[in-house]
Design a protein around this motif. Structure first.
Motif, PDB file in Angstrom:
ATOM      1  N   VAL A  82       0.842  -1.197   0.000  1.00 30.27           N
ATOM      2  CA  VAL A  82       0.000   0.000   0.000  1.00 30.27           C
ATOM      3  C   VAL A  82       0.877   1.247   0.000  1.00 30.27           C
ATOM      4  CG1 VAL A  82      -1.704   1.312   1.324  1.00 30.27           C
ATOM      5  CG2 VAL A  82      -1.844  -1.195   1.211  1.00 30.27           C
ATOM      6  N   ASP A 146      -4.918   3.147  -2.679  1.00 27.39           N
ATOM      7  CA  ASP A 146      -4.647   1.708  -2.752  1.00 27.39           C
ATOM      8  C   ASP A 146      -5.472   0.944  -1.725  1.00 27.39           C
ATOM      9  OD1 ASP A 146      -2.575   1.938  -4.697  1.00 27.39           O
ATOM     10  OD2 ASP A 146      -1.161   2.502  -3.131  1.00 27.39           O
ATOM     11  N   LYS A 165      -8.802   2.375  -5.975  1.00 32.89           N
ATOM     12  CA  LYS A 165      -8.399   1.863  -7.285  1.00 32.89           C
ATOM     13  C   LYS A 165      -9.039   0.499  -7.510  1.00 32.89           C
ATOM     14  CE  LYS A 165      -3.885   4.120  -6.863  1.00 32.89           C
ATOM     15  NZ  LYS A 165      -2.433   3.928  -6.663  1.00 32.89           N
ATOM     16  N   GLY A 168      -8.019  -2.394  -5.424  1.00 35.84           N
ATOM     17  CA  GLY A 168      -7.641  -1.873  -4.105  1.00 35.84           C
ATOM     18  C   GLY A 168      -8.378  -2.588  -2.991  1.00 35.84           C
TER      19      GLY A 168
END
Length: 267
Positions: A82, A146, A165, A168
Protein backbone atom coordinates in the motif's frame (compact mmCIF):
# COMPACT_ATOMS: atom_id res chain seq x y z
CA UNK A 1 -5.02 16.23 -3.12
CA UNK A 2 -8.63 17.16 -2.30
CA UNK A 3 -11.89 17.76 -4.13
CA UNK A 4 -14.18 20.65 -3.27
CA UNK A 5 -17.08 19.28 -1.17
CA UNK A 6 -19.45 21.79 -2.82
CA UNK A 7 -18.75 21.26 -6.54
CA UNK A 8 -16.32 18.28 -6.65
CA UNK A 9 -13.69 20.23 -8.57
CA UNK A 10 -10.01 19.89 -7.65
CA UNK A 11 -8.75 22.03 -4.78
CA UNK A 12 -5.37 23.75 -5.06
CA UNK A 13 -3.45 24.96 -2.00
CA UNK A 14 -2.37 28.58 -2.31
CA UNK A 15 -1.08 30.57 0.68
CA UNK A 16 -2.70 28.22 3.20
CA UNK A 17 -6.03 28.29 1.41
CA UNK A 18 -7.52 25.50 -0.68
CA UNK A 19 -9.40 26.88 -3.69
CA UNK A 20 -11.28 25.42 -6.65
CA UNK A 21 -12.03 26.93 -10.07
CA UNK A 22 -15.48 27.96 -8.81
CA UNK A 23 -13.84 30.10 -6.12
CA UNK A 24 -14.93 28.00 -3.19
CA UNK A 25 -12.18 28.27 -0.59
CA UNK A 26 -11.21 26.43 2.60
CA UNK A 27 -8.54 27.64 4.99
CA UNK A 28 -5.72 25.39 6.12
CA UNK A 29 -5.67 25.53 9.93
CA UNK A 30 -2.47 26.39 11.76
CA UNK A 31 -2.26 22.73 12.83
CA UNK A 32 -2.15 21.72 9.14
CA UNK A 33 -5.59 20.17 8.63
CA UNK A 34 -8.41 21.49 6.44
CA UNK A 35 -12.14 21.54 7.21
CA UNK A 36 -14.03 20.13 4.20
CA UNK A 37 -17.33 19.51 5.99
CA UNK A 38 -19.83 22.11 4.74
CA UNK A 39 -22.77 23.01 6.92
CA UNK A 40 -25.22 21.06 4.75
CA UNK A 41 -23.31 17.83 5.52
CA UNK A 42 -23.49 18.33 9.29
CA UNK A 43 -26.13 16.58 11.39
CA UNK A 44 -25.46 18.92 14.33
CA UNK A 45 -23.55 22.12 15.12
CA UNK A 46 -20.58 20.12 16.41
CA UNK A 47 -20.81 16.59 14.91
CA UNK A 48 -18.85 13.61 16.17
CA UNK A 49 -18.26 12.25 19.66
CA UNK A 50 -18.60 14.65 22.57
CA UNK A 51 -15.55 16.06 24.34
CA UNK A 52 -15.73 13.59 27.25
CA UNK A 53 -15.83 10.55 24.94
CA UNK A 54 -13.03 11.95 22.79
CA UNK A 55 -10.72 12.64 25.73
CA UNK A 56 -11.39 9.20 27.22
CA UNK A 57 -10.68 7.46 23.90
CA UNK A 58 -7.49 9.41 23.35
CA UNK A 59 -6.14 8.52 26.81
CA UNK A 60 -7.18 4.87 26.51
CA UNK A 61 -5.67 4.39 23.05
CA UNK A 62 -2.46 6.24 23.88
CA UNK A 63 -2.00 3.82 26.78
CA UNK A 64 -1.76 1.18 24.00
CA UNK A 65 -4.52 -1.11 25.28
CA UNK A 66 -5.72 -1.68 21.71
CA UNK A 67 -2.24 -1.83 20.21
CA UNK A 68 -2.50 -5.59 19.42
CA UNK A 69 -5.43 -4.82 17.15
CA UNK A 70 -3.65 -1.88 15.52
CA UNK A 71 -0.57 -4.01 14.87
CA UNK A 72 -2.71 -6.76 13.34
CA UNK A 73 -4.25 -4.20 10.98
CA UNK A 74 -0.74 -3.23 9.87
CA UNK A 75 0.31 -6.87 9.49
CA UNK A 76 -2.73 -7.56 7.30
CA UNK A 77 -1.94 -4.61 5.03
CA UNK A 78 1.81 -5.28 4.88
CA UNK A 79 1.78 -7.77 1.95
CA UNK A 80 -0.48 -5.53 -0.14
CA UNK A 81 2.22 -2.93 -0.92
CA UNK A 82 0.00 0.00 0.00
CA UNK A 83 1.38 3.42 -0.96
CA UNK A 84 -1.78 5.57 -0.59
CA UNK A 85 -3.95 4.88 2.46
CA UNK A 86 -7.10 6.40 3.96
CA UNK A 87 -8.01 5.97 7.63
CA UNK A 88 -11.78 6.44 7.69
CA UNK A 89 -13.16 7.90 10.92
CA UNK A 90 -9.63 8.35 12.19
CA UNK A 91 -10.50 10.21 15.40
CA UNK A 92 -7.40 11.56 17.12
CA UNK A 93 -5.09 9.70 14.73
CA UNK A 94 -3.85 6.85 16.95
CA UNK A 95 -4.25 4.17 14.27
CA UNK A 96 -3.08 6.49 11.47
CA UNK A 97 0.17 7.09 13.30
CA UNK A 98 0.88 3.41 14.00
CA UNK A 99 0.13 2.44 10.40
CA UNK A 100 2.47 5.17 9.19
CA UNK A 101 5.20 3.60 11.34
CA UNK A 102 4.47 0.01 10.28
CA UNK A 103 4.03 0.44 6.54
CA UNK A 104 5.91 2.08 3.68
CA UNK A 105 3.24 4.63 2.80
CA UNK A 106 3.94 7.50 0.45
CA UNK A 107 0.73 9.38 1.20
CA UNK A 108 -1.56 8.81 4.16
CA UNK A 109 -4.84 10.53 4.93
CA UNK A 110 -7.24 10.51 7.84
CA UNK A 111 -10.73 11.97 7.94
CA UNK A 112 -13.32 12.41 10.67
CA UNK A 113 -16.42 14.55 11.15
CA UNK A 114 -15.14 15.77 14.54
CA UNK A 115 -13.19 19.01 14.20
CA UNK A 116 -11.79 18.64 17.73
CA UNK A 117 -10.50 15.14 17.01
CA UNK A 118 -8.88 16.18 13.72
CA UNK A 119 -7.26 19.21 15.33
CA UNK A 120 -5.75 16.92 17.96
CA UNK A 121 -4.58 14.43 15.31
CA UNK A 122 -2.94 17.09 13.17
CA UNK A 123 -1.08 18.52 16.17
CA UNK A 124 0.35 15.16 17.18
CA UNK A 125 1.00 13.52 13.79
CA UNK A 126 2.01 16.12 11.18
CA UNK A 127 3.27 13.41 8.80
CA UNK A 128 -0.36 12.42 8.03
CA UNK A 129 -2.79 14.55 5.99
CA UNK A 130 -5.90 15.14 8.10
CA UNK A 131 -9.22 16.69 7.09
CA UNK A 132 -12.63 17.22 8.64
CA UNK A 133 -14.89 15.48 6.14
CA UNK A 134 -17.85 13.15 5.77
CA UNK A 135 -17.38 9.46 5.00
CA UNK A 136 -20.60 9.74 2.96
CA UNK A 137 -19.07 12.34 0.63
CA UNK A 138 -15.33 11.73 0.48
CA UNK A 139 -13.30 14.74 -0.76
CA UNK A 140 -11.00 12.67 -2.99
CA UNK A 141 -10.77 11.90 -6.69
CA UNK A 142 -11.93 8.55 -8.07
CA UNK A 143 -9.36 5.76 -7.77
CA UNK A 144 -7.13 7.77 -5.45
CA UNK A 145 -6.27 5.13 -2.83
CA UNK A 146 -4.65 1.71 -2.75
CA UNK A 147 -6.38 0.86 0.53
CA UNK A 148 -8.89 2.11 3.09
CA UNK A 149 -8.97 1.18 6.77
CA UNK A 150 -12.37 1.41 8.44
CA UNK A 151 -12.26 0.78 12.19
CA UNK A 152 -15.89 0.89 13.37
CA UNK A 153 -16.68 3.96 11.24
CA UNK A 154 -19.97 4.12 9.31
CA UNK A 155 -19.61 4.73 5.59
CA UNK A 156 -21.22 4.53 2.16
CA UNK A 157 -20.23 1.58 -0.04
CA UNK A 158 -20.45 3.60 -3.25
CA UNK A 159 -18.04 6.21 -1.88
CA UNK A 160 -15.57 3.57 -0.69
CA UNK A 161 -15.64 2.00 -4.13
CA UNK A 162 -15.32 5.34 -5.91
CA UNK A 163 -12.10 6.48 -4.20
CA UNK A 164 -10.40 3.06 -4.30
CA UNK A 165 -8.40 1.86 -7.29
CA UNK A 166 -9.70 -1.24 -9.06
CA UNK A 167 -8.11 -4.10 -7.15
CA UNK A 168 -7.64 -1.87 -4.11
CA UNK A 169 -8.44 -3.16 -0.64
CA UNK A 170 -10.81 -2.24 2.16
CA UNK A 171 -9.96 -3.51 5.65
CA UNK A 172 -12.76 -3.28 8.20
CA UNK A 173 -12.51 -3.84 11.95
CA UNK A 174 -15.74 -4.75 13.74
CA UNK A 175 -16.62 -6.31 17.10
CA UNK A 176 -16.61 -10.11 17.18
CA UNK A 177 -19.16 -11.95 19.41
CA UNK A 178 -17.44 -11.61 22.79
CA UNK A 179 -16.11 -8.06 22.47
CA UNK A 180 -16.39 -6.19 25.82
CA UNK A 181 -18.44 -9.08 27.19
CA UNK A 182 -17.84 -8.11 30.82
CA UNK A 183 -19.26 -4.63 30.25
CA UNK A 184 -22.41 -6.13 28.78
CA UNK A 185 -22.73 -8.60 31.64
CA UNK A 186 -22.61 -5.73 34.11
CA UNK A 187 -25.70 -4.03 32.67
CA UNK A 188 -27.79 -6.73 30.97
CA UNK A 189 -29.43 -9.75 32.62
CA UNK A 190 -29.39 -11.48 29.23
CA UNK A 191 -26.40 -10.66 27.04
CA UNK A 192 -26.77 -10.56 23.27
CA UNK A 193 -23.49 -11.34 21.53
CA UNK A 194 -22.30 -9.50 18.44
CA UNK A 195 -23.08 -11.16 15.12
CA UNK A 196 -20.49 -13.35 13.41
CA UNK A 197 -21.94 -12.77 9.94
CA UNK A 198 -19.72 -11.40 7.19
CA UNK A 199 -21.19 -8.18 5.78
CA UNK A 200 -21.63 -8.03 2.01
CA UNK A 201 -20.42 -4.70 0.60
CA UNK A 202 -21.61 -3.74 -2.88
CA UNK A 203 -18.73 -3.47 -5.33
CA UNK A 204 -16.37 -5.58 -3.20
CA UNK A 205 -15.36 -9.21 -2.90
CA UNK A 206 -14.69 -10.56 0.58
CA UNK A 207 -11.14 -11.95 0.61
CA UNK A 208 -10.33 -13.03 4.14
CA UNK A 209 -11.36 -12.83 7.79
CA UNK A 210 -9.14 -12.86 10.87
CA UNK A 211 -10.40 -13.03 14.44
CA UNK A 212 -8.25 -11.40 17.10
CA UNK A 213 -9.03 -11.98 20.77
CA UNK A 214 -7.12 -10.86 23.85
CA UNK A 215 -7.83 -9.80 27.42
CA UNK A 216 -7.09 -6.55 29.20
CA UNK A 217 -5.93 -7.93 32.53
CA UNK A 218 -4.21 -5.02 34.26
CA UNK A 219 -6.62 -2.15 33.78
CA UNK A 220 -6.55 0.44 36.53
CA UNK A 221 -9.81 2.02 37.66
CA UNK A 222 -8.89 5.05 35.55
CA UNK A 223 -8.28 2.90 32.46
CA UNK A 224 -11.57 1.06 32.95
CA UNK A 225 -13.44 4.32 33.41
CA UNK A 226 -11.95 5.62 30.16
CA UNK A 227 -13.06 2.47 28.34
CA UNK A 228 -16.60 2.77 29.69
CA UNK A 229 -16.75 6.44 28.75
CA UNK A 230 -15.47 6.04 25.19
CA UNK A 231 -17.87 3.30 24.03
CA UNK A 232 -21.59 3.79 23.19
CA UNK A 233 -22.39 1.14 25.80
CA UNK A 234 -21.25 3.59 28.46
CA UNK A 235 -24.58 5.43 28.34
CA UNK A 236 -26.26 2.30 29.75
CA UNK A 237 -24.35 2.36 33.04
CA UNK A 238 -25.99 3.68 36.17
CA UNK A 239 -23.72 5.28 38.76
CA UNK A 240 -24.14 2.26 41.07
CA UNK A 241 -23.35 -0.34 38.39
CA UNK A 242 -20.36 1.67 37.24
CA UNK A 243 -19.00 1.93 40.79
CA UNK A 244 -19.44 -1.81 41.34
CA UNK A 245 -17.62 -2.67 38.11
CA UNK A 246 -14.76 -0.29 38.91
CA UNK A 247 -14.39 -1.89 42.35
CA UNK A 248 -14.30 -5.39 40.84
CA UNK A 249 -11.84 -4.38 38.08
CA UNK A 250 -12.41 -7.55 36.01
CA UNK A 251 -10.34 -8.59 33.02
CA UNK A 252 -12.07 -7.29 29.88
CA UNK A 253 -12.40 -9.43 26.76
CA UNK A 254 -11.43 -7.81 23.47
CA UNK A 255 -12.69 -9.62 20.39
CA UNK A 256 -12.35 -8.24 16.86
CA UNK A 257 -13.03 -9.32 13.29
CA UNK A 258 -10.67 -8.01 10.63
CA UNK A 259 -12.33 -8.43 7.25
CA UNK A 260 -10.38 -7.80 4.05
CA UNK A 261 -12.29 -6.87 0.90
CA UNK A 262 -11.09 -6.13 -2.63
CA UNK A 263 -12.73 -3.75 -5.09
CA UNK A 264 -13.91 -5.61 -8.17
CA UNK A 265 -14.02 -4.20 -11.69
CA UNK A 266 -17.48 -3.37 -13.02
CA UNK A 267 -18.81 -5.87 -15.52
Amino acid sequence: MYLCPLCQQALVLNNKQYQCVNRHSFDQAKEGYVNLLPVQQKNSQDPGDNKEMMQARRAFLQADWYRPMAEQVGATLQPLQVTTLLDLGCGEGYYSNLLQQQLTIEEQHGIDISKSAIRSAAKQYPQVHFAVASAYSLPFAAGYFDAIVRIYAPSLASELSRVLKVGGHLLTVTPAPEHLLQLKQAIYSEVRLHSDAVTDITGFQHVARERLSFQLTQLTATDLMQLITMVPLGWKFSAAVKAELLAQAPAIQCDFYLDLYQKVAKA
